[in-house]
Scaffold this motif. Structure first.
Motif, PDB file in Angstrom:
ATOM      1  N   VAL A 182       4.821 -11.736  10.535  1.00 19.01           N
ATOM      2  CA  VAL A 182       4.222 -10.362  10.942  1.00 19.01           C
ATOM      3  C   VAL A 182       3.310 -10.650  12.189  1.00 19.01           C
ATOM      4  CG1 VAL A 182       3.045  -8.353  10.329  1.00 19.01           C
ATOM      5  CG2 VAL A 182       4.624  -9.365   8.606  1.00 19.01           C
ATOM      6  N   ASP A 183       3.531 -10.122  13.293  1.00 25.62           N
ATOM      7  CA  ASP A 183       2.324 -10.022  14.164  1.00 25.62           C
ATOM      8  C   ASP A 183       0.955  -9.779  13.605  1.00 25.62           C
ATOM      9  OD1 ASP A 183       0.746 -10.128  16.561  1.00 25.62           O
ATOM     10  OD2 ASP A 183       2.231  -8.719  17.462  1.00 25.62           O
ATOM     11  N   PRO A 184       0.154 -10.784  13.783  1.00 24.14           N
ATOM     12  CA  PRO A 184      -1.338 -10.582  13.299  1.00 24.14           C
ATOM     13  C   PRO A 184      -1.971  -9.345  14.046  1.00 24.14           C
ATOM     14  CG  PRO A 184      -0.938 -13.078  13.946  1.00 24.14           C
ATOM     15  CD  PRO A 184       0.135 -12.139  14.137  1.00 24.14           C
ATOM     16  N   ALA A 185      -1.472  -8.868  15.102  1.00 26.90           N
ATOM     17  CA  ALA A 185      -2.248  -7.776  15.933  1.00 26.90           C
ATOM     18  C   ALA A 185      -1.664  -6.500  15.239  1.00 26.90           C
ATOM     19  CB  ALA A 185      -2.119  -8.019  17.267  1.00 26.90           C
ATOM     20  N   SER A 186      -0.728  -6.663  14.409  1.00 27.66           N
ATOM     21  CA  SER A 186      -0.140  -5.225  13.916  1.00 27.66           C
ATOM     22  C   SER A 186      -1.241  -4.312  13.184  1.00 27.66           C
ATOM     23  CB  SER A 186       0.914  -5.577  12.957  1.00 27.66           C
ATOM     24  OG  SER A 186       2.085  -6.172  13.664  1.00 27.66           O
TER      25      SER A 186
ATOM     26  N   LEU B 103      -0.760  -1.660  10.673  1.00 26.07           N
ATOM     27  CA  LEU B 103      -0.286  -1.373   9.486  1.00 26.07           C
ATOM     28  C   LEU B 103       1.100  -1.632   9.097  1.00 26.07           C
ATOM     29  CD1 LEU B 103      -1.586  -0.936   6.652  1.00 26.07           C
ATOM     30  CD2 LEU B 103      -0.951   1.738   6.970  1.00 26.07           C
ATOM     31  N   VAL B 104       1.506  -2.650   8.432  1.00 31.86           N
ATOM     32  CA  VAL B 104       2.932  -3.029   8.408  1.00 31.86           C
ATOM     33  C   VAL B 104       3.324  -3.066   6.597  1.00 31.86           C
ATOM     34  CG1 VAL B 104       4.815  -4.689   8.767  1.00 31.86           C
ATOM     35  CG2 VAL B 104       3.273  -3.955  10.502  1.00 31.86           C
ATOM     36  N   LYS B 105       4.327  -2.681   6.399  1.00 34.85           N
ATOM     37  CA  LYS B 105       4.652  -2.887   4.876  1.00 34.85           C
ATOM     38  C   LYS B 105       6.002  -3.635   4.736  1.00 34.85           C
ATOM     39  CE  LYS B 105       2.024   0.953   2.807  1.00 34.85           C
ATOM     40  NZ  LYS B 105       1.540   0.324   1.936  1.00 34.85           N
ATOM     41  N   VAL B 106       5.937  -4.575   4.084  1.00 34.43           N
ATOM     42  CA  VAL B 106       7.239  -5.577   4.067  1.00 34.43           C
ATOM     43  C   VAL B 106       7.484  -5.497   2.584  1.00 34.43           C
ATOM     44  CG1 VAL B 106       8.130  -7.867   4.373  1.00 34.43           C
ATOM     45  CG2 VAL B 106       6.547  -7.119   5.990  1.00 34.43           C
ATOM     46  N   GLY B 107       8.798  -5.416   2.281  1.00 35.74           N
ATOM     47  CA  GLY B 107       9.256  -5.245   1.108  1.00 35.74           C
ATOM     48  C   GLY B 107      10.571  -4.949   0.784  1.00 35.74           C
ATOM     49  N   VAL B 108      11.228  -4.320  -0.321  1.00 36.13           N
ATOM     50  CA  VAL B 108      12.352  -4.040  -0.774  1.00 36.13           C
ATOM     51  C   VAL B 108      12.100  -2.437  -1.521  1.00 36.13           C
ATOM     52  CG1 VAL B 108      13.258  -6.180  -0.964  1.00 36.13           C
ATOM     53  CG2 VAL B 108      12.000  -5.302  -2.767  1.00 36.13           C
ATOM     54  N   GLY B 109      13.405  -2.149  -1.560  1.00 36.93           N
ATOM     55  CA  GLY B 109      13.514  -0.932  -2.022  1.00 36.93           C
ATOM     56  C   GLY B 109      14.992  -0.169  -2.613  1.00 36.93           C
ATOM     57  N   LEU B 110      15.261   0.559  -3.607  1.00 37.46           N
ATOM     58  CA  LEU B 110      16.443   1.108  -3.716  1.00 37.46           C
ATOM     59  C   LEU B 110      17.008   1.841  -2.714  1.00 37.46           C
ATOM     60  CD1 LEU B 110      16.147   2.698  -7.249  1.00 37.46           C
ATOM     61  CD2 LEU B 110      17.531   0.787  -6.784  1.00 37.46           C
ATOM     62  N   GLU B 111      18.485   1.491  -2.313  1.00 36.17           N
ATOM     63  CA  GLU B 111      19.043   2.075  -1.183  1.00 36.17           C
ATOM     64  C   GLU B 111      18.976   3.632  -1.217  1.00 36.17           C
ATOM     65  OE1 GLU B 111      23.306   1.885   0.841  1.00 36.17           O
ATOM     66  OE2 GLU B 111      23.008   0.912  -0.902  1.00 36.17           O
ATOM     67  N   SER B 112      19.298   4.119  -2.319  1.00 31.12           N
ATOM     68  CA  SER B 112      19.318   5.667  -2.234  1.00 31.12           C
ATOM     69  C   SER B 112      17.944   6.003  -1.980  1.00 31.12           C
ATOM     70  CB  SER B 112      19.794   6.134  -3.785  1.00 31.12           C
ATOM     71  OG  SER B 112      19.021   5.418  -4.877  1.00 31.12           O
ATOM     72  N   LYS B 113      16.928   5.509  -2.570  1.00 34.32           N
ATOM     73  CA  LYS B 113      15.577   6.230  -2.410  1.00 34.32           C
ATOM     74  C   LYS B 113      15.157   5.876  -1.180  1.00 34.32           C
ATOM     75  CE  LYS B 113      15.003   7.395  -6.840  1.00 34.32           C
ATOM     76  NZ  LYS B 113      14.766   8.927  -7.340  1.00 34.32           N
ATOM     77  N   LEU B 114      15.539   4.891  -0.393  1.00 33.43           N
ATOM     78  CA  LEU B 114      15.037   4.910   1.135  1.00 33.43           C
ATOM     79  C   LEU B 114      15.922   5.974   1.694  1.00 33.43           C
ATOM     80  CD1 LEU B 114      15.320   0.750   1.250  1.00 33.43           C
ATOM     81  CD2 LEU B 114      13.280   2.294   1.237  1.00 33.43           C
ATOM     82  N   GLN B 115      17.023   6.136   1.585  1.00 35.51           N
ATOM     83  CA  GLN B 115      17.636   7.073   2.399  1.00 35.51           C
ATOM     84  C   GLN B 115      17.160   8.402   2.319  1.00 35.51           C
ATOM     85  OE1 GLN B 115      22.112   6.782   2.018  1.00 35.51           O
ATOM     86  NE2 GLN B 115      22.145   4.547   1.959  1.00 35.51           N
TER      87      GLN B 115
ATOM     88  N   GLY C 211      -2.295  -5.449   7.627  1.00 34.73           N
ATOM     89  CA  GLY C 211      -2.900  -4.761   8.643  1.00 34.73           C
ATOM     90  C   GLY C 211      -3.881  -5.800   9.265  1.00 34.73           C
ATOM     91  N   MET C 212      -4.059  -5.840  10.457  1.00 32.45           N
ATOM     92  CA  MET C 212      -5.099  -6.672  11.459  1.00 32.45           C
ATOM     93  C   MET C 212      -5.289  -8.029  10.816  1.00 32.45           C
ATOM     94  SD  MET C 212      -5.345  -4.299  13.246  1.00 32.45           S
ATOM     95  CE  MET C 212      -6.665  -4.924  14.245  1.00 32.45           C
ATOM     96  N   GLY C 213      -4.108  -8.728  10.864  1.00 29.97           N
ATOM     97  CA  GLY C 213      -4.292 -10.189  10.186  1.00 29.97           C
ATOM     98  C   GLY C 213      -4.524 -10.441   8.787  1.00 29.97           C
ATOM     99  N   ARG C 214      -4.742  -9.277   8.056  1.00 33.95           N
ATOM    100  CA  ARG C 214      -5.040  -9.432   6.508  1.00 33.95           C
ATOM    101  C   ARG C 214      -4.076  -9.104   5.484  1.00 33.95           C
ATOM    102  NH1 ARG C 214      -9.121 -12.901   6.013  1.00 33.95           N
ATOM    103  NH2 ARG C 214      -9.655 -11.599   3.807  1.00 33.95           N
ATOM    104  N   ILE C 215      -3.897  -9.487   4.493  1.00 36.13           N
ATOM    105  CA  ILE C 215      -2.835  -8.908   3.345  1.00 36.13           C
ATOM    106  C   ILE C 215      -3.772  -8.140   2.185  1.00 36.13           C
ATOM    107  CG2 ILE C 215      -1.068  -9.465   1.807  1.00 36.13           C
ATOM    108  CD1 ILE C 215      -0.406 -11.980   3.468  1.00 36.13           C
ATOM    109  N   LEU C 216      -3.383  -7.024   2.134  1.00 37.33           N
ATOM    110  CA  LEU C 216      -3.986  -6.164   1.154  1.00 37.33           C
ATOM    111  C   LEU C 216      -3.347  -6.611  -0.535  1.00 37.33           C
ATOM    112  CD1 LEU C 216      -6.204  -4.161   0.122  1.00 37.33           C
ATOM    113  CD2 LEU C 216      -4.162  -2.218   0.369  1.00 37.33           C
ATOM    114  N   LEU C 217      -4.230  -7.138  -1.417  1.00 40.10           N
ATOM    115  CA  LEU C 217      -3.780  -7.489  -2.970  1.00 40.10           C
ATOM    116  C   LEU C 217      -4.495  -6.646  -3.819  1.00 40.10           C
ATOM    117  CD1 LEU C 217      -3.542 -11.409  -2.154  1.00 40.10           C
ATOM    118  CD2 LEU C 217      -1.686  -9.999  -2.064  1.00 40.10           C
ATOM    119  N   GLY C 218      -3.969  -6.424  -4.825  1.00 38.38           N
ATOM    120  CA  GLY C 218      -4.648  -5.943  -5.920  1.00 38.38           C
ATOM    121  C   GLY C 218      -3.855  -4.380  -6.250  1.00 38.38           C
TER     122      GLY C 218
END
Length: 746
Positions: free
Chosen positions: A585-589, A591-603, A644-651
């Motif tokens: 992921v580009d550190p200058a992004s 807000l980016v979300k990376v992950g997975v999801g159900l195909e039907s829910k995504l559609q 976002g902005m070179g950091r990962i949000l956890l919690g």
């Protein structure tokens, strides 16, 4: 008798162990250096004297002088003269009596004495007291004495106090450090004196103290300091010098060392066949070395003779070329000389022209003078524009042998390649292991390389670690196929050329992914606002351009504006097993979300994403309905990691079901730096998703996921951002599309 002969033979064979490295003679009062090597006391004094140290060669044992040391002590009366006490001499030395280079009297920081050990060729520190702080090796003295007795059977020990010729000694005195016959012993130990209490011993040539004495306090040593690896007395034990050290009684140290030494000697004696076999191998290696060395000499001589033959051949050809050039120039100059000589008065061409001018018959004159005039004209022109027909310089025949001389000067034996340097920036493990390296500068070239690797977490097997090997690898990179997942591999490389194999590189450890790698491409057909998503031609990178809506959101934040989430999915859906993939992921992004999801829910979410900027948007309706309570325990259809902005949000909330459109949890969240690559591991059967640092494989977040249907990789953008899928190391697979309930091969 046979046992005695065997003992004598073994004693004779160990003579080299009893030779002082300085004088190459039997040890005499050997001292133990801090490096555990031994040296004669007299030799040590001489070496320190050569180094410029004065006043640091004191006798560590501080023993009294022998009665036989000077002729004046032959009288019992004179032998009673008191000698200076050792402690008084020590006080004199400490007070500044005796100097050495670099020390002033009364200096607060006296110079530490350094002793060049002749055995290990290193400088050992003797401390401030020099030789006076060393122990005598009494055990070695006893071994030397037994050796002398074994090699000099029948040799009598003579009395040291008799007048010539001396009688055979019958007694010895440890206190007097001398051997006596019966008469001399009575003479030097008269009744009624202190010497009468001396206990006689067997005659010997080496007198030793009864036990080891501490060189600092002149007391018998009773303990052993494991920290300093030094024998200490009771006073040393309580001093600050050994404070906090691990000190044991000398009996315990004696028993432990004796057991270890006995065990080692027993092992060696029990493997005499192995020792003999290795001796035979070494002897064969020595013979092979002689033969190989002779062959190498002959090869070098032949090559040098070949170079000489080539040089001789070249010399002959160059000299022949110079000779031909010289003869050609001489011929041209000789012809020119003859032409000029013909121009002299009365000779040659001029003389012939003078005779023709005497002709009075006009027709005959014209006939003869026409040809002569042409020759005279050419001679006149040559005279007016005189120039030698050939140059006398041979500068063009000079040789520039600087490069050749440099090559001959640098002519040397072939050197094996130096240890390669593994490029850790380009070496990684994904679907396969890619290893890249380079040779250090100025290293001899390598014809090919050998790559070795093994698993560090494999079940332990008896014997040394077994390496898997790939021979004759060309180039400076290698591909190791089909590595085991969730393992740690250690790899190393070495080069080879005609001179042989070089040294191994430093080991590099690589973690393999925890699951099989999932190969897929990005498919922007299922995303929203596709005009803001720029997917690369190879469909492995995507960039989101925020455009005008985000600017309007910043300008009209209070009034609200509609800003949708830009989503791009993978073209492969997972329906079973465990899968892993990685991305950067580009550190200058923004807000980016990376992950997975159900195909039907995504559609379903593509039909219209809610407004995440407007303050009117609230993912929670505020109604505490039973339906909402029923879905709390269910696994979420999405699992995303927010960057976002070179950091990962956890919690809390970072991987919740609101990951696609909802706002992350409040105060309980924390952020960590964004690693160079992110890894996603999906366990379909367990319904779990793990987010990892793809470089160190350190876990970042693990959350549940509803796996009741096909699950797709997904990437969401709010504002500007970019994502790059990690390229597979092996061949690119076929692009298979499974989204939408059908499969398609591109």
């Amino acid at each position: 008798m046979a046992a005695k002969r065997g003992t004598k033979t073994s004693m004779k064979n160990m003579e080299k162990e009893l030779l002082c490295p300085v004088c190459q003679e039997m040890y005499k009062q050997p001292l133990v250096l801090p490096c555990t090597h031994n040296v004669c006391q007299a030799c040590a004094r001489e070496v320190l004297g050569q180094q410029g140290y004065v006043g640091h060669g004191g006798d560590p044992s501080s023993e009294p002088t022998s009665p036989a040391s000077t002729p004046s002590t032959r009288s019992p009366r004179l032998s009673r003269r008191t000698l200076p006490k050792p402690d008084r001499l020590d006080r004199l030395l400490k007070s500044g009596f005796g100097t050495y280079p670099g020390r002033k009297r009364g200096a607060l920081h006296p110079q530490v004495v350094m002793f060049p050990c002749p055995a290990c060729q290193g400088d050992v520190e003797l401390g401030e007291r020099g030789l006076a702080g060393l122990f005598r090796n009494l055990t070695l003295e006893r071994v030397v004495e037994r050796y002398r007795q074994s090699v000099s059977v029948g040799g009598a020990i003579l009395c040291q106090l008799c007048k010539p010729p001396p009688l055979e000694a019958t007694k010895g005195c440890t206190e007097c450090r001398a051997t006596f016959c019966n008469e001399c012993f009575k003479l030097f130990h008269p009744w009624g004196t202190q010497k009468a209490q001396h206990e006689p011993t067997l005659p010997t040539l080496s007198f030793r103290p009864k036990g080891l004495m501490c060189p600092d306090h002149k007391e018998e040593v009773t303990h052993y300091c494991k920290t300093c690896q030094r024998l200490v007395c009771q006073l040393c034990r309580v001093r600050r010098t050994h404070g906090g050290h691990k000190i044991t009684p000398v009996l315990s140290a004696y028993q432990a060392l004796k057991d270890k030494l006995t065990k080692s000697v027993t092992y060696i004696l029990g493997n005499q066949d192995t020792v003999q076999t290795q001796i035979c191998e070494l002897e064969e290696a020595a013979r092979h070395t002689e033969v190989s060395g002779q062959q190498a000499k002959e090869e070098v001589s032949q090559l040098v003779r070949g170079l000489g033959a080539v040089l001789e051949e070249k010399r002959v050809s160059l000299l022949q070329a110079i000779e031909e050039c010289q003869q050609e120039r001489l011929a041209r100059l000789s012809a020119q000389i003859q032409e000029h000589r013909s121009l002299l008065d009365g000779s040659g061409l001029v003389g012939y022209a003078q005779e023709v001018l005497k002709e009075t018959d006009q027709p005959c004159f014209v006939q003869a003078a026409k040809q002569l005039h042409n020759r005279i004209s050419r001679a006149t022109d040559a005279l007016q524009t005189f120039r030698p027909a050939a140059s006398s310089s041979f500068r063009h025949c000079q040789l520039d042998v600087g490069r050749e001389m440099k090559l001959l000067t640098e002519l040397n034996f072939l050197q094996v390649p130096e240890a390669p340097v593994i490029d850790t920036q380009r070496t990684f493990a994904y679907d396969q292991i890619f290893l890249c390296w380079r040779l250090p500068p100025h290293s001899p070239p390598a014809w090919h390389y050998t790559v070795e690797f093994r698993r560090t977490d494999a079940p332990a097997q008896p014997g040394p670690a077994r390496w898997q090997r790939r021979e004759e690898v060309r180039g400076t990179s290698a591909l190791l196929e089909n590595p085991d997942t969730g393992s740690v591999y250690v790899l190393r490389v070495r080069g080879c050329n005609r001179a042989g194999y070089g040294e191994y590189s430093e080991d590099v450890h690589l973690h393999t992914p925890p699951a099989p790698v999932l190969h897929f491409f990005l498919d922007g057909r299922w995303g929203t606002s596709r005009e803001r998503l720029a997917i690369s031609k190879d469909q492995r990178a995507v960039r989101s351009v925020p455009g005008l809506p985000l600017l309007l959101a910043a300008e009209r934040l209070l009034t609200g504006c509609h800003l949708s989430v830009d989503v791009v999915l993978g073209d492969v859906a997972v329906t079973q097993g465990r899968s892993y993939w990685a991305c950067a992921v580009d550190p200058a992004s923004y807000l980016v979300k990376v992950g997975v999801g159900l195909e039907s829910k995504l559609q379903e979410s593509f039909q219209g994403a809610p407004d995440v900027i407007s303050p009117r948007y609230d993912p929670d309706s505020g109604h505490d309905s039973g339906a909402e309570d029923a879905t709390v325990e269910a696994s979420p259809p999405f699992a995303f990691l927010t960057i976002g902005m070179g950091r990962i949000l956890l919690g809390s909330g970072a991987g919740s079901n609101g990951g696609l459109t909802g706002r992350d949890g409040p105060a309980a969240s924390c952020t960590v730096p964004l690693p160079p690559r992110l890894g996603i591991c999906l366990d379909y059967e367990r319904g779990r998703v793990s987010f990892l640092d793809a470089v160190s494989f350190r876990g970042l977040l693990e959350c549940p996921l509803d796996c009741s249907g096909p699950v797709c990789p997904a990437f969401c953008f709010i504002g500007g951002g970019a994502v790059q899928l990690q390229e597979p190391v092996g061949t690119k697979p076929e692009r298979k599309v499974t989204i939408g309930g059908f499969a398609k091969l591109d």
